[in-house]
Design an enzyme around this catalytic site. Structure first.
Site: not given
Ligand SMILES: [Zn+2]
Length: 190
Positions: A114-115, A118, A124
């Site tokens: 997920h990170e 980014h 998000d």
């Protein structure tokens, strides 16, 4: 502990020596595959998780390759407390911080993927849908999915291909700090 620190120091020195002067992964035409060098010298216990997440993103996209310790487009850090987050300085460049405490409640691989998402241009989307990677902590601790949806993966591919334009591309390449919400699950009282 001492030997682990020694290994980290050795890895850091080796990496630093190899990466002097490297600033941008690969300023080649948009159609060429881009290499994103990620650095795990500060990743502590999350090195293998970082490597797994890199493989996931490499398999999900067609025009970028995340490669370990060939440079420092993306630095990965292990932290304790304060929450996991990502600092994107530009598309494909930045820093990712993984909170060891959150990683005891949520899947470390899902947090890592997920990170990194980014850094690769994704915002998000806290809609609670576990099939989305960027729903993050909103999908709960039982959600361990570390894979981007096909739509999420396609968006990243298009961003790196330069086929997104206007406001969407602008928001994806901005310098942004994503202070993520992976809500702590409190033990029941009594
Ligand atoms: Zn996030």
């Amino acid at each position: 502990m001492t030997s682990r620190i020694s290994r980290l120091v050795v890895a850091f020195v080796a990496t630093a020596g190899a990466t002097l002067g490297v600033t941008v992964a690969n300023p080649t035409p948009a159609s060429a595959a881009m290499t994103i060098c990620y650095n795990t010298s500060q990743a502590g216990s999350f090195v293998s998780v970082a490597n797994q997440a890199a493989t996931i993103w490499n398999n999900a996209t067609s025009n970028l390759t995340l490669t370990a310790n060939c440079g420092s487009n993306l630095r990965i850090y292990s932290i304790t407390g304060g929450g996991s987050y990502a600092v994107r300085t530009s598309l494909g460049n930045g820093r990712v911080y993984i909170d060891t405490q959150q990683a005891q409640q949520y899947s470390p691989l899902r947090i890592m993927s997920h990170e990194i998402g980014h850094i690769l241009g994704l915002p998000d989307n806290y809609n609670g849908n576990c099939s989305l990677l960027m729903s993050g902590g909103s999908a709960g601790t039982s959600c361990t999915n570390p894979y981007p949806s096909s739509a999420e993966a396609t968006r990243v591919t298009n961003l790196f291909a330069g086929t997104r334009s206007g406001a969407e591309r602008g928001s994806a390449v901005d310098s942004v700090v994503f202070q993520d919400s992976w809500p702590a699950v409190l033990a029941p009282i009594g």
